[in-house]
Structures are given as C-alpha cells and as structure tokens.
Scaffold this active site. Structure first.
Site, PDB file in Angstrom:
ATOM      1  N   THR A 134      57.332  35.631  52.422  1.00  0.00           N
ATOM      2  CA  THR A 134      55.722  35.480  52.288  1.00  0.00           C
ATOM      3  C   THR A 134      55.795  34.467  53.352  1.00  0.00           C
ATOM      4  O   THR A 134      55.680  33.070  52.970  1.00  0.00           O
ATOM      5  CB  THR A 134      55.729  34.843  50.783  1.00  0.00           C
ATOM      6  OG1 THR A 134      55.989  36.388  49.786  1.00  0.00           O
ATOM      7  CG2 THR A 134      54.154  34.971  50.887  1.00  0.00           C
ATOM      8  N   ASP A 189      52.969  32.437  59.314  1.00  0.00           N
ATOM      9  CA  ASP A 189      51.810  31.247  59.328  1.00  0.00           C
ATOM     10  C   ASP A 189      53.220  30.539  59.426  1.00  0.00           C
ATOM     11  O   ASP A 189      52.805  29.162  60.278  1.00  0.00           O
ATOM     12  CB  ASP A 189      51.199  31.247  57.767  1.00  0.00           C
ATOM     13  CG  ASP A 189      50.605  32.274  57.527  1.00  0.00           C
ATOM     14  OD1 ASP A 189      50.161  32.821  58.157  1.00  0.00           O
ATOM     15  OD2 ASP A 189      50.426  32.752  56.173  1.00  0.00           O
TER      16      ASP A 189
END
Length: 314
Positions: free
Chosen positions: A251, A255
């Site tokens: 997760t 990014d």
C-alpha cells in the site's frame, strides 16, 4: 482551516487528493459476498496526492500540497498530520458542501484492494490566485487522477516547470494534458489500459511506453513491481531492476515512487537517476506495514541506491 506558514520557494507542488484511510489487515482478501474478521484496523492520512507530497518532502524538503478537504474533524486532522510531516498546507482549502475524502483498504499477504470515496477531492472549483502562482513558479508540479479533469488541465497549463502526471487510477488522459507530461508515471496495468497493449514484462512495457510517448507524452515511466521500472524519453529507454525483498505491504509504494522521483527531478536529476532513486525508495517501503509509516528517510534511500542492480539502457 488554519494554514501553515507557506514554503517560501517549494521545489515541488503536488496538486491532488487527500483522504482518511481506513486500513484493515486480513488473513486473505475477501471473495465476492464473503465477510471476514480483520486482525486489526487503523486510520491514517492517505490519498495519492498526500502520499506523494510526503514522499517528495522526505527527499527534497520543500513541498507544498494543494488540495481540498471537508469542513469537518477529519479534514482538520488530515491537514494537521501533513503539517507534522513538514508539508506546507497553506494551499489546502476546506469546502462546506462535501465531507473529506476516504479510502477503505484491505491488506493481506502483501496485496491490497482499495475503494475510494472522493468527497471533497471531487469538489474544487477554479484554482485560486495563490494556487496558480505556486504552480507557475514550482520547478516540478505533480498531479494524479483522483481529482477532477478540469483541475488537472488547469494545473498542466499553468505549470511553467516540469509537469509530472501519475495516471492513476486509470482513465483516459486529456490530450492537452498528455502533451505536458514529463513524465507520465503508470504501473503495468495502467499502461496497458492507456495504450490497449498487453504488458507482461519489461520488454512489452517499454514497447507500450513508446506507444504512449508517440501519442504526445514527453517521457513515460512504468513501474513493474518486483521487476523494477522502465522509462522512455527523447534519449531512448532503459530499465531499473528492483532488489529482491520480502513484500509485507505494498500500500502506498507507488505513491512513494512518484513522490521520490518528482523530488529528484526537482533537484536536478536526469530521468534515469530519478527512477533509480524512486525504485530504491519503493523497495524499502514495501517491507513494512502502513503507508506513510513505511516511507524511509533520505539517508536510508541513499544507502539502498548503492545496492541496486545497475540500470540497463537502450
């Protein structure tokens, strides 16, 4: 909303989403119609824009975040946490007619599923004069596709520096935006969706990236998970392999990659060197649970870069 003191001269302005993430840890991801009992649950700052801003801040130390939150407790908590992590939030506005965005994340065996409720991230209106000024003067501006197209178009047009687009979640990118991307960053699935070509390894990813560049992008970077990343620009193409690591939680790793890459571009790296740094950063983040909590400090990334396999260039 009480803004922070703005960063005087940000190297990176991230225009994007911020969410309250609700993360459940499971023994396995649920099948359709299945109810599972979570081992744990946590709430933290998320959203691709906020994650990328924090990742960039760790690398270059001068980042402003431009976004929207609800006029609610969640919104105030999100801004406070970004402040605590050093990201300037004077360009974050609270909107009265929508709640703060939220994401519901299930994690199991190093994999995840994510459902996003956009909330205030979908309610922008026109960019303010201060937002336009910050975007125009920043060396690098970063956007993602968790905010409205009209905001992305406006930011790409206002940007006088280098415009970086993380084309995720996958959806068509306006032609005018694609022509400003330097680079557009995607994972293998997103690259396949954008080009309509099969992507099943580094060679096919480079071919698809060339296709995307032929459609207007100045450069393209594609992340390939354990296989590393590839890039295509006006000088050619290349591949950066990842180190072998045990994946605990992926997760936010994408990014981390985007924010780290943007920050290195802002400090003067060539694209290949920025991809190398970002690959090292992401390879560390997947070895720990959580999103922002898993992001390594710059010194740790620097040490990991030294241990990476050498890139191959075409």
């Amino acid at each position: 909303m009480t803004p922070t003191t703005p960063t005087p001269t940000p190297l990176v302005v991230v225009v994007g989403s911020v969410n309250l993430d609700v993360v459940t840890e499971l023994d396995h991801l649920p099948r359709a119609g299945q109810t599972l009992i979570a081992r744990s649950v946590r709430r933290n700052v998320g959203g691709k824009g906020a994650n990328q801003a924090v990742a960039a801040q760790i690398t270059c130390g001068a980042v402003s975040f431009c976004g929207r939150v609800g006029d609610d407790e969640d919104g105030r908590a999100l801004v406070a946490e970004l402040d605590r992590r050093g990201v300037a939030t004077d360009l974050v506005a609270a909107v009265a007619d929508a709640p703060s965005g939220a994401a519901y994340i299930a994690v199991a065996d190093g994999q995840n599923t994510i459902v996003v409720a956009a909330g205030a991230n979908g309610v922008w209106g026109a960019l303010s004069d201060d937002e336009r000024a910050a975007i125009e003067t920043a060396p690098v501006v970063v956007c993602q596709l968790e905010i409205p197209d009209e905001v992305i178009v406006a930011a790409s047009q206002q940007c006088a520096g280098r415009f970086v687009l993380n084309a995720a979640p996958a959806r068509p990118v306006p032609e005018s935006v694609l022509g400003r991307c330097d680079p557009v960053i995607v994972n293998d699935n997103e690259l396949a969706d954008l080009t309509g070509l099969a992507v099943d390894g580094p060679d096919s990813a480079i071919a698809a990236a060339r296709e995307l560049r032929s459609r207007g992008a100045n450069s393209v970077v594609a992340t390939l998970g354990a296989a590393g990343a590839v890039w295509v620009d006006s000088d050619g193409d290349g591949r950066q392999r990842s180190p072998r690591v045990e994946v605990v939680d992926s997760t936010g790793a994408g990014d981390q990659f985007v924010g780290a890459l943007a920050a290195r571009l802002a400090t003067g790296d060539e694209l290949a060197d920025a991809v190398r740094w970002a690959t090292a950063a992401a390879s560390i983040s997947v070895q720990a649970t959580g999103t922002l909590e898993s992001y390594p400090e710059a010194g740790e990334i620097r040490a990991a870069v030294e241990g990476l396999p050498k890139p191959s260039e075409g």
